[in-house]
Scaffold this motif. Sequence first.
Motif, short mmCIF file in Angstrom:
data_model
loop_
_atom_site.label_atom_id
_atom_site.label_comp_id
_atom_site.label_asym_id
_atom_site.label_seq_id
_atom_site.Cartn_x
_atom_site.Cartn_y
_atom_site.Cartn_z
N ASP A 92 -10.13 36.58 32.25
CA ASP A 92 -9.80 37.89 32.84
C ASP A 92 -10.94 38.90 32.62
O ASP A 92 -11.31 39.63 33.53
CB ASP A 92 -8.49 38.43 32.24
N ILE A 93 -11.48 38.89 31.41
CA ILE A 93 -12.62 39.79 31.15
C ILE A 93 -13.73 39.50 32.16
O ILE A 93 -14.31 40.38 32.77
CB ILE A 93 -13.16 39.60 29.69
N ASN A 94 -13.99 38.20 32.35
CA ASN A 94 -15.06 37.79 33.25
C ASN A 94 -14.76 38.19 34.69
O ASN A 94 -15.63 38.68 35.41
CB ASN A 94 -15.26 36.27 33.15
N LEU A 95 -13.51 38.01 35.09
CA LEU A 95 -13.12 38.34 36.46
C LEU A 95 -13.37 39.82 36.74
O LEU A 95 -14.03 40.19 37.72
CB LEU A 95 -11.64 38.00 36.66
N ALA A 140 -20.40 39.10 24.35
CA ALA A 140 -20.69 40.15 23.36
C ALA A 140 -21.26 41.41 24.03
O ALA A 140 -20.91 42.53 23.66
CB ALA A 140 -21.66 39.62 22.30
N ILE A 141 -22.10 41.22 25.03
CA ILE A 141 -22.68 42.39 25.71
C ILE A 141 -21.60 43.13 26.50
O ILE A 141 -21.49 44.35 26.44
CB ILE A 141 -23.81 41.95 26.67
N VAL A 142 -20.81 42.36 27.23
CA VAL A 142 -19.79 42.98 28.09
C VAL A 142 -18.75 43.71 27.23
O VAL A 142 -18.23 44.75 27.63
CB VAL A 142 -19.14 41.90 28.98
N GLY A 143 -18.47 43.21 26.03
CA GLY A 143 -17.43 43.79 25.19
C GLY A 143 -17.90 44.82 24.20
O GLY A 143 -17.10 45.27 23.36
N SER A 144 -19.19 45.21 24.24
CA SER A 144 -19.70 46.18 23.26
C SER A 144 -20.24 47.42 23.96
O SER A 144 -20.63 47.35 25.12
CB SER A 144 -20.85 45.56 22.45
N HIS A 145 -20.28 48.53 23.24
CA HIS A 145 -20.89 49.71 23.86
C HIS A 145 -22.38 49.80 23.56
O HIS A 145 -23.11 50.53 24.23
CB HIS A 145 -20.18 51.00 23.45
N LYS A 146 -22.84 49.08 22.53
CA LYS A 146 -24.28 49.05 22.24
C LYS A 146 -24.71 47.64 21.87
O LYS A 146 -24.00 46.94 21.16
CB LYS A 146 -24.63 49.97 21.08
N VAL A 147 -25.90 47.31 22.33
CA VAL A 147 -26.51 46.02 21.98
C VAL A 147 -27.87 46.34 21.40
O VAL A 147 -28.63 47.10 21.99
CB VAL A 147 -26.70 45.15 23.24
N ASN A 148 -28.16 45.81 20.22
CA ASN A 148 -29.49 46.10 19.68
C ASN A 148 -30.25 44.86 19.27
O ASN A 148 -29.67 43.86 18.86
CB ASN A 148 -29.41 47.08 18.50
#
Length: 833
Positions: free
Chosen positions: A402-405, A442-450
């Motif tokens: 669902d997240i992916n969709l 992880a990228i789609v579910g986070s507000h920051k990626v470092n």
Amino acid sequence: VEASIPEPQREAWKRSQTSAFKSSDEFEKEVVRHVETSLARSMFNCDEKAAYSATSLAFRDHLILDWNKTQQRQTYRDSKRVYYLSLEFLMGRALDNAMLNVGLKDTAKAGLADLGFRIEDIIGQEHDAALGNGGLGRLAACFLDSLASLDFPAWGYGLRYRYGIFKQEIIDGYQVEVPDYWLDFNPWEFPRHDVTVDVQFFGSVKKVPNEQGKSVAVWEGGEIVVAVAYDVPIPGYDTPTTNNLRLWSSKASGGEFDFQKFNSGDYESSVAEQQRAETISNVLYPNDNLERGKELRLKQQYFWVAASLYDIVRRFKKSKRAWREFPEQVAIQLNDTHPTLAIVELQRILIDIEGLDWDLAWEIVTGTFGYTNHTVLPEALEKWPVGLVQHLLPRHLQIIYDINLFFLQSVEKQFPDDRDILTRVSIIEESQPKMVRMAHLAIVGSHKVNGVAELHSDLIKTTIFKDFVEIYGPDRFTNVTNGITPRRWLHQANPRLSELIASKLGSHEFLKDLSQLNKLELLVQDKEFKKEWAEIKFANKVRLAKYIKETTGVNVNPSALFDVQVKRIHEYKRQQLNIFGVIHRYLTLKAMTPAERKKQLPRVSIFGGKAAPGYWMAKQIIHLINAVGSVVNNDEDIGDLLKVIFLEDYNVSKAEIICPASDISEHISTAGTEASGTSNMKFVLNGGLIIGTCDGANIEITREVGENNIFLFGNLAEDVEDLRHAHTYGSHTIDPDLAKVFEEIQKGTFGSVHDFSAMIAAVKDHGDYYLVSDDFHSYIETHTLVDEAYRNQEEWVVKSITAVARMGFFSSDRCIYEYADGIWNVEPLPRRD
Ligand code: NBG
């Protein structure tokens, strides 16, 4: 709160309150009490191990009092907390650190001396807590130290492995792995048998209507494994703040064993369930920068994530706040993709259990998580077969779909004419079998990626995560360059240097504000200071030489240039380049006349590091280093001019002896492969210089210390791809000096011709992926520059002091402030209310 003592009885409690020891007399009493009660011994049978145990218990009591107060204060204030989720915490030893952080090492030293012990011997009794592989796990440990030292309300969550990283033995030059059973006596953990979480696996999903007639998912059946909490107190330096590291241990649900089976005489299978459950937290996977897709590893991940999230949510719910406020109260940092299932788990809790609608739940989830990427190496990027996830976590797979969709729908809207981008960014890889790409999730579910150093953070934006920058814009991506804690890596590892610096700067404040080191630059021309500086380095080298003698039997001259490469063995880290360089040096010395040789600078090449048990090539590299050592170290023509040492079982406590003793350390990865590196920082902070490539944090170290105070060589990251292409499609010629080294190996000078042939073939015949030949000439030339520079000891010491003075940036305190500001939006909690 539920079981608090009624007002009238609290006076009695207060009268009897425990207080921590302050003087060495009080400390001695505590030690003796623990020897006589906790350990049931006496002065007639108290060996160093017992004295270590009692000392640790005394300090543990001290910490737990601070720990209790810290937890009370944090609960009372109820401000935003940080949760650092990491599958690895490479803590090393705890006692010395506890003594220094609470400021009672001198007290303990005097007390122990009174009781008949030397504090160094007592410290030396401790078994390292080695719940990690390398830099990623040690970074987590440094972050915990900084979080506590800076008074942040923060928890670490991890797994309590029964076996940490294996112990390495070298037998006939080969690595042999021995299990590291470290829990026989561990005074630093508090079992919380009352803090448990049931974690579900397998089963199936049913859709049922709820009261409002809406269809909701129910995950049922399967099996339950119980997570039990073990708490490890994390003392801050020079503050009463003592945070918590909570490690989960797995145990079978429904008691120790199946009574029915037991009574029917089937003893063995009655304990089978227990054993299977306990397997989950049994062993740390010994791979560094490699993911192998094993089912048990995925079980470990979910077990740990589910227990941690349950705990975090439980704590949040106590505050009775609205769910919307969750991201204002909770920041969760994902240390690499290993905890990525936490994103799915929180979404599941919110929609299936708490009844929130999808969009609000997803807003909460993305507001809560931050993701740190630690590598661009393809073999280290986590992917799980869809079938495996489906089997183990059926509900989670639905949510991932669902997240992916929803994600792909929004991408499609944004780029209606680009079909390819959907395939590239999808969380599901349409391969055979289909795979879940954890980094994408992880990228789609986070507000920051470092990323963890500037070059690395640029690389992820322009290579592996390029499409996501297009989709989310550049603001989701940021850089936080790694750092190290100066408490352990300067004050504890190099006490004399730390005291010298403190005496010049007027206090120990620099240990909390490392930028103050810059004042040392005013002293670079101070003769007396330089002399002391050099003496300390020499003393640290003498200490290492002694350790080398004890452990390998080889005599090394402490006046020789100590050249160190200690880290996990990996082709990308290029220990093979180093040992080929050593062989080249050996051949050069051999070709000289005795008179010429007399003019050469003596060198000791020191290696250390573990190879993953399944990494055959890395094991061959270890073998070659040892084989070269046994030839060179026994060659009378060579004598002191060159020694080659492999130190067995490199770990955190050994790093504390090695780092202060280097003149030059090697950080020589193929450009673009080492995300940051952190031992580079440890060595420079201890007054050693670096030979390195333009990779990872070496680049920022150069920016800080200045090009004159570092030895850089080799090709740049931007040219790597073209070079590799040329190796495969053009004509590939090997550097002539390297070719001579290969000939010598193939002649059998170091034995085992057959064993070493694959290492040579990797360069000659298989495209030299790591650019060993391309960088060889520049590497050798740069080592010549190192020799020349070292001959001028005056200048060398100036470089050493200057470099240390400019290392302030690399404190993990600076990192934590950057995370707190740019990613977590949390503030420290003032110590006194
Ligand atoms: C490692 C990198 C190092 C880096 C540490 C800490 C992994 C996956 N990555 O270069 O190889 O210093 O992480 O960030 O272990």
